[in-house]
Design a protein around this motif. Structure first.
Motif, PDB file in Angstrom:
ATOM      1  N   ILE A   4      12.992 -37.342 -34.870  1.00  0.00           N
ATOM      2  CA  ILE A   4      14.039 -37.792 -35.768  1.00  0.00           C
ATOM      3  C   ILE A   4      13.619 -37.503 -37.204  1.00  0.00           C
ATOM      4  O   ILE A   4      12.567 -37.918 -37.652  1.00  0.00           O
ATOM      5  CB  ILE A   4      14.324 -39.296 -35.598  1.00  0.00           C
ATOM      6  N   SER A   5      14.436 -36.769 -37.921  1.00  0.00           N
ATOM      7  CA  SER A   5      14.161 -36.460 -39.319  1.00  0.00           C
ATOM      8  C   SER A   5      15.481 -36.483 -40.066  1.00  0.00           C
ATOM      9  O   SER A   5      16.457 -35.894 -39.619  1.00  0.00           O
ATOM     10  CB  SER A   5      13.518 -35.076 -39.444  1.00  0.00           C
ATOM     11  N   LYS A   6      15.536 -37.160 -41.190  1.00  0.00           N
ATOM     12  CA  LYS A   6      16.819 -37.387 -41.839  1.00  0.00           C
ATOM     13  C   LYS A   6      17.384 -36.142 -42.501  1.00  0.00           C
ATOM     14  O   LYS A   6      18.562 -35.851 -42.402  1.00  0.00           O
ATOM     15  CB  LYS A   6      16.696 -38.509 -42.870  1.00  0.00           C
ATOM     16  N   ASN A   7      16.548 -35.418 -43.200  1.00  0.00           N
ATOM     17  CA  ASN A   7      17.061 -34.277 -43.962  1.00  0.00           C
ATOM     18  C   ASN A   7      16.375 -32.986 -43.549  1.00  0.00           C
ATOM     19  O   ASN A   7      15.227 -32.993 -43.127  1.00  0.00           O
ATOM     20  CB  ASN A   7      16.859 -34.501 -45.460  1.00  0.00           C
ATOM     21  N   TYR A   8      17.090 -31.895 -43.724  1.00  0.00           N
ATOM     22  CA  TYR A   8      16.535 -30.580 -43.376  1.00  0.00           C
ATOM     23  C   TYR A   8      16.875 -29.628 -44.502  1.00  0.00           C
ATOM     24  O   TYR A   8      18.011 -29.558 -44.957  1.00  0.00           O
ATOM     25  CB  TYR A   8      17.138 -30.074 -42.065  1.00  0.00           C
ATOM     26  N   VAL A  50      21.236 -32.274 -37.772  1.00  0.00           N
ATOM     27  CA  VAL A  50      21.880 -33.243 -36.884  1.00  0.00           C
ATOM     28  C   VAL A  50      20.773 -34.080 -36.244  1.00  0.00           C
ATOM     29  O   VAL A  50      19.998 -33.591 -35.431  1.00  0.00           O
ATOM     30  CB  VAL A  50      22.720 -32.533 -35.797  1.00  0.00           C
ATOM     31  N   ARG A  51      20.699 -35.339 -36.641  1.00  0.00           N
ATOM     32  CA  ARG A  51      19.625 -36.203 -36.170  1.00  0.00           C
ATOM     33  C   ARG A  51      19.790 -36.508 -34.685  1.00  0.00           C
ATOM     34  O   ARG A  51      20.899 -36.511 -34.154  1.00  0.00           O
ATOM     35  CB  ARG A  51      19.594 -37.486 -37.002  1.00  0.00           C
ATOM     36  N   ASP A  52      18.675 -36.793 -34.043  1.00  0.00           N
ATOM     37  CA  ASP A  52      18.655 -36.897 -32.589  1.00  0.00           C
ATOM     38  C   ASP A  52      19.134 -38.245 -32.058  1.00  0.00           C
ATOM     39  O   ASP A  52      19.406 -38.371 -30.871  1.00  0.00           O
ATOM     40  CB  ASP A  52      17.238 -36.628 -32.068  1.00  0.00           C
ATOM     41  N   ASP A  82      24.436 -39.466 -36.862  1.00  0.00           N
ATOM     42  CA  ASP A  82      25.196 -38.217 -36.924  1.00  0.00           C
ATOM     43  C   ASP A  82      26.058 -38.046 -35.679  1.00  0.00           C
ATOM     44  O   ASP A  82      27.057 -37.318 -35.712  1.00  0.00           O
ATOM     45  CB  ASP A  82      24.257 -37.020 -37.049  1.00  0.00           C
ATOM     46  N   THR A  83      25.666 -38.697 -34.585  1.00  0.00           N
ATOM     47  CA  THR A  83      26.443 -38.627 -33.336  1.00  0.00           C
ATOM     48  C   THR A  83      26.314 -39.938 -32.573  1.00  0.00           C
ATOM     49  O   THR A  83      25.320 -40.652 -32.699  1.00  0.00           O
ATOM     50  CB  THR A  83      25.927 -37.487 -32.413  1.00  0.00           C
ATOM     51  N   PHE A  84      27.333 -40.255 -31.790  1.00  0.00           N
ATOM     52  CA  PHE A  84      27.245 -41.289 -30.764  1.00  0.00           C
ATOM     53  C   PHE A  84      28.215 -40.923 -29.651  1.00  0.00           C
ATOM     54  O   PHE A  84      29.165 -40.155 -29.858  1.00  0.00           O
ATOM     55  CB  PHE A  84      27.508 -42.696 -31.315  1.00  0.00           C
ATOM     56  N   GLY A  85      27.957 -41.434 -28.456  1.00  0.00           N
ATOM     57  CA  GLY A  85      28.742 -41.029 -27.293  1.00  0.00           C
ATOM     58  C   GLY A  85      29.377 -42.195 -26.576  1.00  0.00           C
ATOM     59  O   GLY A  85      28.926 -43.346 -26.696  1.00  0.00           O
ATOM     60  N   THR A  86      30.434 -41.903 -25.806  1.00  0.00           N
ATOM     61  CA  THR A  86      31.122 -42.933 -25.020  1.00  0.00           C
ATOM     62  C   THR A  86      31.339 -42.430 -23.597  1.00  0.00           C
ATOM     63  O   THR A  86      31.621 -41.252 -23.377  1.00  0.00           O
ATOM     64  CB  THR A  86      32.481 -43.295 -25.652  1.00  0.00           C
ATOM     65  N   TYR A 113      31.207 -36.962 -33.843  1.00  0.00           N
ATOM     66  CA  TYR A 113      30.431 -36.462 -34.964  1.00  0.00           C
ATOM     67  C   TYR A 113      30.682 -37.384 -36.154  1.00  0.00           C
ATOM     68  O   TYR A 113      31.844 -37.615 -36.530  1.00  0.00           O
ATOM     69  CB  TYR A 113      30.855 -35.046 -35.350  1.00  0.00           C
ATOM     70  N   CYS A 114      29.612 -37.883 -36.752  1.00  0.00           N
ATOM     71  CA  CYS A 114      29.727 -38.667 -37.983  1.00  0.00           C
ATOM     72  C   CYS A 114      29.570 -37.691 -39.149  1.00  0.00           C
ATOM     73  O   CYS A 114      28.455 -37.277 -39.475  1.00  0.00           O
ATOM     74  CB  CYS A 114      28.649 -39.746 -38.016  1.00  0.00           C
TER      75      CYS A 114
END
Length: 657
Positions: free
Chosen positions: A24-28, A245-247, A455-459, A474-475
């Motif tokens: 996990i890394s916030k910025n790239y 895109v964070r993990d 950055d993402t979540f799932g349902t 996608y956030c």
């Protein structure tokens, strides 16, 4: 409240196994690669370095070349065909590879500047001048160096093909990449685009209200793997920030409660093991029959091993299936068990990234200086020894060659008449390859209620046939300029989605979000604006991106990419076996076809034919062209000629775009 978009598509390619990885890394920051290469290579000339320094530098350059798709100790097939060395194997080939790798690494260390042969000769011994010429010319004409949108490139134009002309059908990533490259080679280029905008299936829409405007990618949105990715090069040339895109990707049950982390980990392992078993079985049996689907093999293995039996496990496994269907724009029941993952060895490494402000920044830069006619839907392409004729409405355009970059969905519909008809071999590949759907619900909210760390979540979904419906969010707040969520619809659900009313679809999405955040005491407001895409109904795409369907194989991508008679060429994501279903694949196919067109031009002395509208008599056309030799008004976009026979300031004139 809801708005239906009529002309969006996605060339997104998700993770083949899981969109949730460990780091996990916030910025790239893509520009970090410049610093790394500079540290590794330094700014010293080769002739001033020690033997140990040279060996280390050579190893580093070989790794950079490897990341760009070049083998460490062999030549590419295209290099062999180009005759880059007079004798294969041995010292000459080894020396060539070292020189080639050095050129690649040197340009990648500064992609904003044009790399000349003179600069290479400053760092390589003059004893290898013939190899410098050979390697440099190959890398330049095949689009491995000096490509993109850097301002310093505009003055670099070849002279040898200045009278050859090419019509490019389609102003998507492939068509624009080819057009710019061909212009740098000295070709006269005209792009015909059916839509009223460039970009094709890459479409950034301005959404929201005053003070809450957002740039939202309704089509291709994710740069999938930043290492060696040409789109990363374009972003660096334009100084556009990239957001990794964070993990972190939490999953929620149909009732809105979080999925148990231990169960999540167990089912993810089951999913990966099932795919491993498919690969093992394929290897043991020597491959599956052409008509066997990945979905049928996965279900057989699931039953055989007795996994994912209860509802919670099945719904979680379905989520992973939906993610796989998102990656391939097709149901697992349609994917070839034998070849669905044939492009895995070529996947770009590194993080997946969003582009700040959306992908419109790339499209806009690629369009600069390229002559494009919009609203020109092509109905027919005629080709022969005389050249080519392209029919768009009541106009006919003529040139030496034509590059067709329309989506596979358009080719499947036979909406373009080819004269002569395409070879049966190519028609067969068009029919066999799959072309599926990914749709989106894009929403601009008055505020961010989901938090800054996602950055993402799932349902999950209760029903297997609807597992792809809003399965991933996608956030987009990090890159769009406003609080934006995008709900993805994949697989079989994407087909049903196109038939649903946009307001109904939006309500279902909001119910899901309120089921997740309501119990946490967080109010989910109505969006300021929403758009539902329907890419399957778009008459200029008829879908999103390609996949290897049952009865098909990776070879069909190669067949689709084959040119015909040195006159008719094909580009687009469905013409690249290594990088299908990706934005970078589309872009690379454009560079590839520009090289092929250059090679075809060199191989035969084609009599130059300027593109003209056939419904204008040739003599009149010549008169018009002569008028514009000294236009009264010149800009980057057009030229204008006033009527010199009239003193009326309101008299008509002629404008050339």
């Amino acid at each position: 409240m809801g708005k239906s978009g009529s002309n969006p598509v996605s060339i997104d390619s998700g993770f083949k196994r899981s969109s949730r990885r460990k780091t996990i890394s916030k910025n790239y920051d893509e520009n970090v690669i410049d610093e790394i290469i500079e540290r590794q290579l330094g700014s010293f000339k080769k002739k001033s370095r020690t033997k140990e320094d040279l060996e280390k530098e050579t190893e580093t350059e070989a790794l950079i070349a490897l990341s760009l798709g070049f083998p460490i100790d062999e030549l590419l097939e295209d290099e062999v065909k180009a005759g880059v060395v007079t004798e294969l194997g041995g010292k000459m080939q080894n020396d060539y590879i070292v020189v080639r790798n050095h050129i690649l690494a040197k340009w990648r260390s500064n992609v904003t500047s044009w790399l000349s042969k003179g600069q290479i000769k400053e760092t390589v011994s003059k004893d290898y001048a013939h190899l410098i010429n050979s390697a440099y010319d190959f890398l330049l004409t095949n689009g491995y160096i000096n490509f993109g949108v850097a301002p310093s490139f505009e003055s670099q134009i070849f002279d040898e093909t200045a009278e050859s002309s090419v019509i490019v059908v389609g102003a998507g990533l492939s068509g624009l990449a080819a057009a710019r490259q061909l212009q740098s080679f000295g070709f006269k280029v005209l792009v015909l685009e059916g839509k009223n905008r460039p970009g094709g299936r890459v479409f950034t829409q301005k959404m929201g209200t005053e003070g809450k405007y957002a740039a939202v990618d309704l089509g291709g949105s994710v740069i999938t793997g930043i290492h060696a990715n040409p789109l990363g090069v374009l972003a660096r040339q334009l100084s556009i920030p990239l957001h990794k895109v964070r993990d972190k990707c939490p999953l929620y049950k149909p009732d809105g409660t979080p999925v148990d982390k231990d169960l999540d980990s167990i089912v993810e392992t089951i999913f990966n093991r099932l795919l491993d078993k498919v690969t093992e079985l394929r290897s043991i049996t020597g491959g599956f029959a052409a008509n066997v689907s990945l979905g049928s093999v996965l279900e057989t293995l699931r039953q055989l091993y007795g996994v994912a039996r209860n509802d919670d496990e099945r719904q979680l496994l379905d989520w992973h299936y939906a993610n796989l269907e998102f990656s391939n724009a097709g149901s697992i029941l349609n994917l070839s068990a034998a070849y669905w993952d044939q492009d895995d060895p070529y996947e770009m490494g590194g993080d997946h990234c969003f582009l700040a402000g959306g992908n419109w920044g790339l499209i806009r830069a690629l369009c600069k200086g390229v002559p494009i006619l919009y609203g020109k839907t092509v109905q027919a392409i005629k080709y022969g020894d005389y050249g080519v004729e392209v029919v768009a409405g009541n106009q006919i355009f003529r040139a030496d060659m034509v590059l067709c970059t329309v989506p596979l969905g358009v080719l499947k519909k036979r909406n373009i008449l080819f004269e002569p008809e395409l070879p049966e071999r190519k028609l067969g590949a068009i029919d066999r390859l799959g072309f599926g759907l990914l749709n989106k619900v894009a929403m601009v909210f008055p505020y961010n209620f989901w938090g800054e760390d996602l950055d993402t979540f799932g349902t999950l979904n209760q029903h297997s046939h609807l597992r792809g419906e809003f399965f991933l969010f996608y956030c987009y707040h990090t890159v769009s300029g406003a609080p934006v969520l995008i709900a993805l619809v994949a697989g079989e659900a994407a087909q049903h989605f196109e038939m649903a009313e946009p307001v109904s679809s939006l309500h279902r999405v909001l119910n899901i979000l309120r089921g997740i955040y309501g119990p946490k005491g967080i109010e989910v407001p109505d969006p300021l604006q929403s758009i539902c895409t329907r890419w399957g109904m778009d008459p200029l795409s008829y879908g999103s991106y390609s996949h290897v369907r049952v009865q098909s194989s990776g070879q069909d991508y190669d067949i689709l990419a084959e040119s015909i008679d040195g006159r008719l060429f094909f580009g687009g994501e469905a013409t690249t076996r290594q990088y299908p279903a990706t934005m970078h694949g589309a872009y690379l196919s454009g560079l590839r076809e520009a090289s092929r067109i250059l090679q075809a031009t060199r191989a035969r002395q084609i009599y130059p034919r300027k593109y003209l509208q056939k419904n204008i008599p040739a003599v009149v056309g010549d008169v018009v062209l002569n008028l514009f030799q000294k236009p009264d008004v010149i800009s980057e976009e057009f030229e204008f000629v006033f009527d010199n026979c009239s003193e009326d300031p309101k008299s008509l004139g002629l404008m050339q775009v």
